[in-house]
Design a protein around this motif. Structure first.
Motif, PDB file in Angstrom:
ATOM      1  N   GLU A  94       6.045  18.379 -31.951  1.00 43.89           N
ATOM      2  CA  GLU A  94       6.307  19.425 -32.941  1.00 43.89           C
ATOM      3  C   GLU A  94       5.618  20.698 -32.504  1.00 43.89           C
ATOM      4  O   GLU A  94       4.415  20.720 -32.244  1.00 43.89           O
ATOM      5  CB  GLU A  94       5.809  19.001 -34.311  1.00 43.89           C
ATOM      6  CG  GLU A  94       6.145  19.990 -35.421  1.00 43.89           C
ATOM      7  CD  GLU A  94       5.938  19.388 -36.788  1.00 43.89           C
ATOM      8  OE1 GLU A  94       6.824  18.640 -37.246  1.00 43.89           O
ATOM      9  OE2 GLU A  94       4.874  19.649 -37.397  1.00 43.89           O
ATOM     10  N   ARG A  98       3.745  24.113 -32.687  1.00 43.60           N
ATOM     11  CA  ARG A  98       2.787  24.653 -33.651  1.00 43.60           C
ATOM     12  C   ARG A  98       2.545  26.137 -33.488  1.00 43.60           C
ATOM     13  O   ARG A  98       1.770  26.720 -34.250  1.00 43.60           O
ATOM     14  CB  ARG A  98       1.443  23.920 -33.542  1.00 43.60           C
ATOM     15  CG  ARG A  98       1.507  22.407 -33.700  1.00 43.60           C
ATOM     16  CD  ARG A  98       2.325  21.964 -34.884  1.00 43.60           C
ATOM     17  NE  ARG A  98       1.783  22.413 -36.149  1.00 43.60           N
ATOM     18  CZ  ARG A  98       2.505  22.577 -37.252  1.00 43.60           C
ATOM     19  NH1 ARG A  98       3.796  22.347 -37.232  1.00 43.60           N
ATOM     20  NH2 ARG A  98       1.939  22.978 -38.351  1.00 43.60           N
ATOM     21  N   ILE A 148       1.934  19.471 -30.959  1.00 46.57           N
ATOM     22  CA  ILE A 148       1.425  18.109 -31.069  1.00 46.57           C
ATOM     23  C   ILE A 148       2.089  17.305 -29.965  1.00 46.57           C
ATOM     24  O   ILE A 148       3.322  17.298 -29.844  1.00 46.57           O
ATOM     25  CB  ILE A 148       1.750  17.496 -32.439  1.00 46.57           C
ATOM     26  CG1 ILE A 148       1.196  18.367 -33.567  1.00 46.57           C
ATOM     27  CG2 ILE A 148       1.179  16.088 -32.541  1.00 46.57           C
ATOM     28  CD1 ILE A 148       1.633  17.921 -34.939  1.00 46.57           C
ATOM     29  N   VAL A 193      -3.724  18.346 -30.535  1.00 42.74           N
ATOM     30  CA  VAL A 193      -2.876  19.470 -30.165  1.00 42.74           C
ATOM     31  C   VAL A 193      -3.153  19.857 -28.715  1.00 42.74           C
ATOM     32  O   VAL A 193      -4.285  19.772 -28.233  1.00 42.74           O
ATOM     33  CB  VAL A 193      -3.070  20.686 -31.092  1.00 42.74           C
ATOM     34  CG1 VAL A 193      -2.439  20.430 -32.447  1.00 42.74           C
ATOM     35  CG2 VAL A 193      -4.531  21.046 -31.250  1.00 42.74           C
ATOM     36  N   TYR A 213      -7.449  13.697 -36.955  1.00 46.07           N
ATOM     37  CA  TYR A 213      -6.110  14.272 -36.784  1.00 46.07           C
ATOM     38  C   TYR A 213      -6.138  15.792 -36.861  1.00 46.07           C
ATOM     39  O   TYR A 213      -6.700  16.374 -37.800  1.00 46.07           O
ATOM     40  CB  TYR A 213      -5.181  13.725 -37.865  1.00 46.07           C
ATOM     41  CG  TYR A 213      -3.770  14.253 -37.816  1.00 46.07           C
ATOM     42  CD1 TYR A 213      -2.755  13.514 -37.223  1.00 46.07           C
ATOM     43  CD2 TYR A 213      -3.440  15.480 -38.370  1.00 46.07           C
ATOM     44  CE1 TYR A 213      -1.449  13.982 -37.175  1.00 46.07           C
ATOM     45  CE2 TYR A 213      -2.145  15.963 -38.325  1.00 46.07           C
ATOM     46  CZ  TYR A 213      -1.161  15.205 -37.733  1.00 46.07           C
ATOM     47  OH  TYR A 213       0.136  15.690 -37.691  1.00 46.07           O
ATOM     48  N   ASP A 259      -3.483  19.261 -36.630  1.00 50.17           N
ATOM     49  CA  ASP A 259      -2.075  19.663 -36.677  1.00 50.17           C
ATOM     50  C   ASP A 259      -1.973  21.186 -36.752  1.00 50.17           C
ATOM     51  O   ASP A 259      -1.726  21.850 -35.753  1.00 50.17           O
ATOM     52  CB  ASP A 259      -1.399  18.966 -37.857  1.00 50.17           C
ATOM     53  CG  ASP A 259       0.075  19.284 -37.987  1.00 50.17           C
ATOM     54  OD1 ASP A 259       0.537  20.233 -37.358  1.00 50.17           O
ATOM     55  OD2 ASP A 259       0.779  18.573 -38.728  1.00 50.17           O
ATOM     56  N   SER A 261      -0.034   9.094 -37.141  1.00 50.49           N
ATOM     57  CA  SER A 261      -0.010  10.463 -37.664  1.00 50.49           C
ATOM     58  C   SER A 261       0.223  10.486 -39.167  1.00 50.49           C
ATOM     59  O   SER A 261      -0.275  11.380 -39.867  1.00 50.49           O
ATOM     60  CB  SER A 261       1.067  11.282 -36.950  1.00 50.49           C
ATOM     61  OG  SER A 261       2.357  10.771 -37.201  1.00 50.49           O
ATOM     62  N   ARG A 269      -2.676  10.534 -42.116  1.00 48.84           N
ATOM     63  CA  ARG A 269      -3.579  11.690 -42.271  1.00 48.84           C
ATOM     64  C   ARG A 269      -3.637  12.192 -43.706  1.00 48.84           C
ATOM     65  O   ARG A 269      -4.621  12.820 -44.109  1.00 48.84           O
ATOM     66  CB  ARG A 269      -3.120  12.837 -41.360  1.00 48.84           C
ATOM     67  CG  ARG A 269      -1.812  13.492 -41.811  1.00 48.84           C
ATOM     68  CD  ARG A 269      -1.239  14.421 -40.766  1.00 48.84           C
ATOM     69  NE  ARG A 269      -0.060  15.133 -41.219  1.00 48.84           N
ATOM     70  CZ  ARG A 269       1.172  14.642 -41.168  1.00 48.84           C
ATOM     71  NH1 ARG A 269       1.379  13.412 -40.721  1.00 48.84           N
ATOM     72  NH2 ARG A 269       2.194  15.360 -41.583  1.00 48.84           N
TER      73      ARG A 269
END
Length: 627
Positions: free
Chosen positions: A282, A284, A296, A307, A326, A328, A372, A375
């Motif tokens: 994904e 970011r 990610i 990341v 975690y 993100d 994931s 979280r």
């Protein structure tokens, strides 16, 4: 902040390993903590009923008590205004000008204690825009971001344009605002409404954007990310809407076009972990200078979601975070020297699963979505904001907690019941960071949930707030104009409408070995699902396995994951791992295994059995169901 140490021995291992390489010459010592002052920005009054003049004498709107602040965005280029997405409610009758303050809207908020000419510290940009100026607009307004000209915003899949006027000026009135949709052509004949995009991020050159889009295959939810050029089309003749819009051209899938960038490499019956893999899961955002894309990626260590950043030209990859918790949301500073992250570190939320370091990411071929998804607890997040220098986590440095200065009391800046949300944002001068938080509310607390619900201390009982952190010792950056990026990403895959989408290449079913870089071996068996369409079960056993010569792994794991629906993951996990050397740790499930059911879209923890990690006597247990 400097984390003390549950990780001291892991840190020691890291430093010893670095001393045998060039790492000590690459990474400077961690920075000292710096002075940070955090204050809250004003928002429209929160109401449950009508928005009367008694509540807001300026008639500039009221917002919902819960869900009123939907998302914060970036600063305007003047560094004195922050964008926010809000949900207005309780508007007056249509004869009153305040009736334009209704529904999902974009506002800008003064961050310098001044007000607009209306008397309010906020101004709505999208309220009251004539229908003729919004033909074809999309309903989404998420992740609002400012163009550097100060006249336009990206919000959702729309560009909000105030023409020749600055967004913050009195001349930027509803009559001159236009909202144009962004269209991604996904059919060979350019017909239809185009592809569905999410998580749009504006490249600093203000010419390109990045975005992600879901895929569905083998009964699983997947995702690709893209890089594309924005081109204004004043009179489209194909596709919808047939109204002025921005079209995406020169689209590149941010998926490496060579096998050398796959996360797990296969040679006969041997596997190897590829630290240089480009695995943009994904997207970011981009670095402040636009040279890198942040994302990610496939885990560097088992169950550890981090990341990464990849150079858009060379494909060089760097791991920004490595803490077991975690990460993100993030934003890289305008000069690329710093990163602000939202991370669950400090909460121990995922230490039961990710706390044991240096486990190669083999079972992660099927468990990454489960890891994931743990979280959050529904809408409750466990993020807090941290400041990292450009070299990221290393040694005993895991960043400085931005909102550490507080007493933890209800409503304080570090009240743990106020949860960090996406995305934190730098000011263009590098001296401020904007972020927003939401208060824990039912059903993540109260009722059958053992966590009692806190009372809001915010005006009107509001359950969201927008914060600005001032880095008081810093001098404003002088930012040079950003060079327009190339339309070509050499390591990416050019997108053609209607093409079959590329996917990561994973090992086929069978027996494999993975040799430790320093000692030992992992024996691996991959099993296909009943339809022989994908791997759904993995068994791994370790014999004195070590990549650093300091920590040694033995024992086994056996995991099976089924997908009853696209987003639902049901896992059966057996583990009996023992780590020795500079760290003494175990990762074990109960005799009946750890059986988890979790949906990637709702993130409600529901498990039977236990998965427990113990590090040098410190025990990390899984969250209780529903918490």
């Amino acid at each position: 902040m400097l984390f003390a140490s549950l990780f001291d021995k892991y840190v020691f291992a890291f430093l010893l390993r670095a001393s045998n390489t060039s790492c000590t010459n690459i990474f400077p010592p961690p920075p000292s903590p710096e002075a940070i002052e955090v204050h809250e920005l004003p928002l429209p009054p929160a109401v449950l009923g009508s928005c009367t003049r008694d509540i807001n004498p300026y008639s500039t709107g009221c917002i919902l008590q819960t869900g009123g602040l939907v998302q914060s965005g970036s600063f305007l280029p003047d560094n004195n205004h922050v964008i926010a997405r809000v949900n207005f409610t309780g508007a007056s009758p249509s004869s009153d000008a305040a009736s334009i303050y209704t529904g999902d809207q974009i506002i800008i908020i003064k961050s310098d204690n001044t007000t607009f000419s209306s008397g309010s510290p906020w101004k709505c940009i999208t309220c009251g825009v004539p229908e003729t100026n919004v033909v074809g607009r999309d309903a989404t307004l998420d992740y609002p971001q400012a163009f550097r000209d100060g006249k336009r915003l990206l919000a959702g899949t729309n560009i909000i344009d105030c023409g020749q006027f600055d967004l913050a000026s009195d001349d930027c009135t509803p009559a001159v605002v236009h909202i144009y949709t962004i269209r991604w052509s996904t059919t060979p004949d350019n017909s239809g409404a185009g592809g569905l995009m999410r998580e749009l991020r504006l490249h600093p050159d203000n010419v390109h954007i990045g975005y992600s889009s879901f895929t569905m295959g083998d009964g699983k939810l997947g995702q690709n990310s893209y890089f594309a050029k924005l081109e204004f089309n004043p009179l489209p003749t194909q596709g919808t809407p047939l109204a002025p819009r921005y079209d995406l051209t020169n689209v590149t899938i941010l998926s490496a076009n060579t096998t050398q960038h796959q996360p797990i490499l296969v040679e006969d019956s041997s596997l190897s972990i590829n630290p240089d893999a480009i695995t943009v899961g994904e997207l970011r955002g981009f670095s402040g200078t636009g040279k890198e894309v942040a994302y990610i990626g496939y885990p560097g260590e088992s169950s550890n979601i981090d990341v990464f950043a990849a150079d858009l030209t060379t494909g060089a990859v760097r791991r920004i975070t490595s803490h077991p918790e975690y990460c993100d949301p993030l934003d890289i500073s305008p000069d690329d020297e710093w990163t602000v992250i939202m991370d669950t570190r400090g909460s121990n939320r995922q230490m039961f699963m990710a706390g044991m370091r240096h486990i190669p990411p083999i079972i992660d071929l099927i468990t990454t979505t489960i890891a994931s998804s743990t979280r959050n607890n529904g809408n409750r997040r466990f993020f807090q904001p941290y400041l990292l220098d450009k070299y990221g986590d290393r040694g005993d440095y895991f960043g400085q907690k931005i909102n550490a200065a507080g007493d933890g009391s209800p409503g304080s800046i570090n009240d743990p019941q106020w949860n960090g949300m996406a995305d934190p944002r730098w000011s263009l001068d590098g001296t401020k960071i904007a972020y927003w938080q939401s208060l824990t509310i039912a059903p993540a607390c109260g009722g059958i949930n053992p966590l009692p619900c806190p009372n809001s201390t915010e005006p009107g009982g509001r359950t969201e707030r927008l914060m600005v952190a001032h880095l008081t010792s810093r001098k404003p950056l002088k930012i040079e104009p950003i060079k327009v990026a190339s339309d070509t990403v050499p390591w990416g895959t050019p997108y053609e409408p209607g093409m079959t989408m590329p996917s990561l290449s994973y090992p086929a079913a069978g027996d494999y070995t993975l040799a430790g870089a320093k000692s030992g071996l992992a024996n691996i068996t991959l099993f296909e699902n009943a339809n022989s369409t994908s791997i759904n079960s993995i068994a791994v056993s370790y014999s004195n396995y070590s990549d650093d010569g300091l920590t040694f792994l033995r024992g086994w794991e056996n995991v099976t994951v089924e997908n009853p629906s696209i987003t639902l993951n049901m896992g059966i996990w057996f583990s009996d791992l023992v780590q020795s050397g500079v760290v003494n740790a175990t990762k074990r499930t109960s005799a009946d295994g750890f059986r988890i059911s979790i949906d990637a879209m709702t993130n409600i923890f529901d498990a039977n059995g236990t998965l427990t990690t113990t590090i040098d006597g410190v025990v990390y247990e899984q969250p209780a169901n529903g918490t």
